[in-house]
Motif scaffolding. Structure first.
Motif, PDB file in Angstrom:
ATOM      1  N   ASN A  27       0.810  -1.216   0.000  1.00  0.00           N
ATOM      2  CA  ASN A  27       0.000   0.000   0.000  1.00  0.00           C
ATOM      3  C   ASN A  27       0.846   1.271   0.000  1.00  0.00           C
ATOM      4  OD1 ASN A  27      -2.393  -1.565   0.197  1.00  0.00           O
ATOM      5  ND2 ASN A  27      -2.031  -1.773   2.391  1.00  0.00           N
ATOM      6  N   PRO A  28       1.817   1.386  -0.911  1.00  0.00           N
ATOM      7  CA  PRO A  28       2.621   2.610  -0.926  1.00  0.00           C
ATOM      8  C   PRO A  28       1.806   3.803  -1.390  1.00  0.00           C
ATOM      9  CG  PRO A  28       3.163   1.259  -2.817  1.00  0.00           C
ATOM     10  CD  PRO A  28       2.183   0.466  -1.994  1.00  0.00           C
ATOM     11  N   LYS A  29       1.963   4.909  -0.700  1.00  0.00           N
ATOM     12  CA  LYS A  29       1.289   6.154  -1.070  1.00  0.00           C
ATOM     13  C   LYS A  29       2.364   7.219  -1.205  1.00  0.00           C
ATOM     14  CE  LYS A  29      -3.014   4.954   1.089  1.00  0.00           C
ATOM     15  NZ  LYS A  29      -3.609   4.756   2.392  1.00  0.00           N
ATOM     16  N   VAL A  30       2.459   7.796  -2.381  1.00  0.00           N
ATOM     17  CA  VAL A  30       3.463   8.817  -2.652  1.00  0.00           C
ATOM     18  C   VAL A  30       2.762  10.070  -3.139  1.00  0.00           C
ATOM     19  CG1 VAL A  30       5.557   9.363  -3.941  1.00  0.00           C
ATOM     20  CG2 VAL A  30       5.081   6.997  -3.336  1.00  0.00           C
ATOM     21  N   ASN A  31       3.104  11.202  -2.548  1.00  0.00           N
ATOM     22  CA  ASN A  31       2.534  12.476  -2.971  1.00  0.00           C
ATOM     23  C   ASN A  31       3.653  13.473  -3.215  1.00  0.00           C
ATOM     24  OD1 ASN A  31      -0.347  12.000  -2.850  1.00  0.00           O
ATOM     25  ND2 ASN A  31      -0.065  11.810  -0.654  1.00  0.00           N
ATOM     26  N   VAL A  63       4.968  18.841 -10.995  1.00  0.00           N
ATOM     27  CA  VAL A  63       4.299  17.595 -10.612  1.00  0.00           C
ATOM     28  C   VAL A  63       3.838  16.808 -11.834  1.00  0.00           C
ATOM     29  CG1 VAL A  63       2.354  16.609  -9.328  1.00  0.00           C
ATOM     30  CG2 VAL A  63       3.572  18.585  -8.411  1.00  0.00           C
ATOM     31  N   GLU A  64       3.282  17.493 -12.829  1.00  0.00           N
ATOM     32  CA  GLU A  64       2.726  16.816 -14.008  1.00  0.00           C
ATOM     33  C   GLU A  64       3.800  16.103 -14.825  1.00  0.00           C
ATOM     34  OE1 GLU A  64      -0.503  16.405 -14.822  1.00  0.00           O
ATOM     35  OE2 GLU A  64      -0.910  17.337 -12.898  1.00  0.00           O
ATOM     36  N   TYR A  70       7.072   1.876  -9.413  1.00  0.00           N
ATOM     37  CA  TYR A  70       6.994   0.995  -8.248  1.00  0.00           C
ATOM     38  C   TYR A  70       7.661  -0.330  -8.583  1.00  0.00           C
ATOM     39  CZ  TYR A  70       3.567   4.331  -6.543  1.00  0.00           C
ATOM     40  OH  TYR A  70       2.959   5.477  -6.122  1.00  0.00           O
ATOM     41  N   GLY A  71       8.774  -0.622  -7.924  1.00  0.00           N
ATOM     42  CA  GLY A  71       9.477  -1.877  -8.128  1.00  0.00           C
ATOM     43  C   GLY A  71       9.317  -2.782  -6.925  1.00  0.00           C
ATOM     44  N   LEU A  72       9.850  -3.995  -7.038  1.00  0.00           N
ATOM     45  CA  LEU A  72       9.757  -4.948  -5.937  1.00  0.00           C
ATOM     46  C   LEU A  72      10.631  -4.545  -4.753  1.00  0.00           C
ATOM     47  CD1 LEU A  72       9.794  -8.319  -7.899  1.00  0.00           C
ATOM     48  CD2 LEU A  72       7.843  -7.227  -6.794  1.00  0.00           C
ATOM     49  N   ARG A  73      11.749  -3.874  -5.036  1.00  0.00           N
ATOM     50  CA  ARG A  73      12.680  -3.527  -3.962  1.00  0.00           C
ATOM     51  C   ARG A  73      12.702  -2.061  -3.618  1.00  0.00           C
ATOM     52  NH1 ARG A  73      17.730  -7.495  -5.450  1.00  0.00           N
ATOM     53  NH2 ARG A  73      16.477  -9.364  -5.439  1.00  0.00           N
ATOM     54  N   SER A  74      12.180  -1.221  -4.509  1.00  0.00           N
ATOM     55  CA  SER A  74      12.246   0.217  -4.256  1.00  0.00           C
ATOM     56  C   SER A  74      11.185   0.955  -5.059  1.00  0.00           C
ATOM     57  CB  SER A  74      13.640   0.752  -4.622  1.00  0.00           C
ATOM     58  OG  SER A  74      13.876   0.559  -5.997  1.00  0.00           O
ATOM     59  N   ILE A  75      10.968   2.202  -4.677  1.00  0.00           N
ATOM     60  CA  ILE A  75      10.095   3.106  -5.418  1.00  0.00           C
ATOM     61  C   ILE A  75      11.010   4.179  -5.995  1.00  0.00           C
ATOM     62  CG2 ILE A  75       8.260   4.815  -5.224  1.00  0.00           C
ATOM     63  CD1 ILE A  75       8.297   1.964  -2.817  1.00  0.00           C
ATOM     64  N   PHE A  76      11.062   4.270  -7.318  1.00  0.00           N
ATOM     65  CA  PHE A  76      11.993   5.181  -7.981  1.00  0.00           C
ATOM     66  C   PHE A  76      11.230   6.350  -8.582  1.00  0.00           C
ATOM     67  CE2 PHE A  76      14.499   6.328 -11.840  1.00  0.00           C
ATOM     68  CZ  PHE A  76      15.567   6.887 -11.177  1.00  0.00           C
ATOM     69  N   CYS A  77      11.644   7.571  -8.255  1.00  0.00           N
ATOM     70  CA  CYS A  77      10.957   8.775  -8.714  1.00  0.00           C
ATOM     71  C   CYS A  77      11.899   9.662  -9.517  1.00  0.00           C
ATOM     72  CB  CYS A  77      10.420   9.574  -7.532  1.00  0.00           C
ATOM     73  SG  CYS A  77       9.449   8.592  -6.370  1.00  0.00           S
ATOM     74  N   VAL A  78      11.396  10.202 -10.611  1.00  0.00           N
ATOM     75  CA  VAL A  78      12.103  11.216 -11.377  1.00  0.00           C
ATOM     76  C   VAL A  78      11.332  12.512 -11.173  1.00  0.00           C
ATOM     77  CG1 VAL A  78      12.892  11.956 -13.651  1.00  0.00           C
ATOM     78  CG2 VAL A  78      12.865   9.520 -13.083  1.00  0.00           C
ATOM     79  N   LEU A  79      11.902  13.418 -10.393  1.00  0.00           N
ATOM     80  CA  LEU A  79      11.248  14.686 -10.065  1.00  0.00           C
ATOM     81  C   LEU A  79      11.795  15.772 -10.986  1.00  0.00           C
ATOM     82  CD1 LEU A  79      11.538  14.437  -6.169  1.00  0.00           C
ATOM     83  CD2 LEU A  79       9.834  13.396  -7.666  1.00  0.00           C
ATOM     84  N   VAL A  80      10.933  16.322 -11.815  1.00  0.00           N
ATOM     85  CA  VAL A  80      11.353  17.363 -12.760  1.00  0.00           C
ATOM     86  C   VAL A  80      11.312  18.709 -12.052  1.00  0.00           C
ATOM     87  CG1 VAL A  80      10.808  18.497 -14.951  1.00  0.00           C
ATOM     88  CG2 VAL A  80      10.500  16.020 -14.713  1.00  0.00           C
ATOM     89  N   GLY A 130       0.692  13.087 -11.272  1.00  0.00           N
ATOM     90  CA  GLY A 130      -0.627  13.684 -11.361  1.00  0.00           C
ATOM     91  C   GLY A 130      -1.727  12.708 -11.728  1.00  0.00           C
ATOM     92  N   ASP A 131      -1.378  11.495 -12.202  1.00  0.00           N
ATOM     93  CA  ASP A 131      -2.375  10.537 -12.684  1.00  0.00           C
ATOM     94  C   ASP A 131      -2.581   9.352 -11.752  1.00  0.00           C
ATOM     95  OD1 ASP A 131      -2.571  12.097 -14.899  1.00  0.00           O
ATOM     96  OD2 ASP A 131      -1.187  10.906 -16.098  1.00  0.00           O
ATOM     97  N   MET A 132      -2.235   9.501 -10.466  1.00  0.00           N
ATOM     98  CA  MET A 132      -2.272   8.333  -9.591  1.00  0.00           C
ATOM     99  C   MET A 132      -3.669   8.029  -9.071  1.00  0.00           C
ATOM    100  SD  MET A 132       1.282   8.336  -7.555  1.00  0.00           S
ATOM    101  CE  MET A 132       1.038   9.857  -6.707  1.00  0.00           C
ATOM    102  N   GLY A 133      -4.572   8.963  -9.126  1.00  0.00           N
ATOM    103  CA  GLY A 133      -5.960   8.700  -8.723  1.00  0.00           C
ATOM    104  C   GLY A 133      -6.073   8.221  -7.298  1.00  0.00           C
TER     105      GLY A 133
END
Length: 201
Positions: A27-31, A63-64, A70-80, A130-133
C-alpha cells in the motif's frame, strides 16, 4: 510508531532522482506537491511495520512532468525541477537526516556531460504523479502489458536464444561421453604395461 525508509538521491540540472529503498512495500502512497513537498507512506518488512517519510525539497518541482516507478525492492521517482538549475542539496533547510544518502550510481557533477551521465532507465514502467488517482499510488503499474506482454519479457532475457531444440542437447551429451571416456582410455593403456611386467617377472 512509524520508521523512515532509506532514501537515495542524485540530481541533474533539470531533474532529481529519488529512490525509496523498501522491499515488498505494501500500500505505498506517494505524494508530490508543486512547492517541493515529497511524502511517502507504506507498510513493509517483517511484521508489516509502518514507514513514513516527508521531505521538503530544495525548490519547486513540476508535478505533471514528474514520474514514478513501483518496483519490488524500491520506489523510484524522477522529479522534474520547475527551473533548470543545480540545487547542490536535496532539502530546503538543515542537514539531511541519516536515512537520506547520495546515490553515487546516478550522481553527476555540474561540469559532467549530463547526456553521457544519464542513468539507464530502460524497461521501467513510469506513471505520472498527477495521474495516480485513488489507487494509493499504484495506478501506473500496468501489469504485463507495460512490459510488452510475455514476448517482451522473454525477449529481454538475453543469452537464451542459443538454447535451440532437443538436437542440441543430444549433441552436448555425446560430447560429454567422449570427454569422459578419454581418462578411462588412459587408464587402460597403463594396465597392459603393468601386466607385461608381471609376465616378464
Amino acid at each position: 510508531m512509524s520508521r523512515h525508509p532509506e532514501v537515495k538521491w542524485a540530481e541533474r540540472e533539470d531533474k532529481v532522482f529519488l529512490t525509496v529503498m523498501l522491499p515488498d512495500a505494501k500500500n505505498p502512497k506517494v505524494n508530490l506537491g508543486p512547492e517541493g513537498t515529497f511524502t511517502f507512506s507504506a507498510t513493509g518488512g517483517a511484521g508489516d511495520l509502518e514507514y513514513e517519510l516527508k521531505l521538503d525539497l530544495c525548490d519547486k518541482v513540476n508535478v505533471e512532468e514528474s514520474k514514478i516507478n513501483y518496483g519490488l525492492r524500491s520506489i523510484f521517482c524522477v522529479l522534474v525541477k520547475e527551473q533548470k538549475k543545480w540545487w547542490n542539496k536535496l532539502l530546503k533547510e538543515g542537514k539531511p537526516p541519516h536515512y537520506v544518502k547520495v546515490d553515487w550510481d546516478k550522481w553527476a557533477d555540474e561540469d559532467d556531460d549530463t547526456s553521457a551521465a544519464e542513468p539507464d532507465l530502460g524497461g521501467m514502467d513510469f506513471s505520472k504523479f498527477g495521474d495516480m488517482g485513488g489507487m494509493g499510488g499504484m495506478g501506473g503499474m500496468g501489469g504485463m502489458e507495460g512490459m510488452g506482454g510475455m514476448e517482451g519479457l522473454m525477449g529481454g532475457m538475453g543469452g537464451m536464444g542459443g538454447m535451440g531444440g532437443p538436437e542440441e542437447f543430444e549433441d552436448d551429451s555425446d560430447d560429454d561421453e567422449l570427454e569422459a571416456s578419454k581418462p578411462e582410455a588412459a587408464k587402460t593403456d597403463d594396465k597392459p604395461a603393468a601386466a607385461e611386467k608381471t609376465e616378464a617377472a
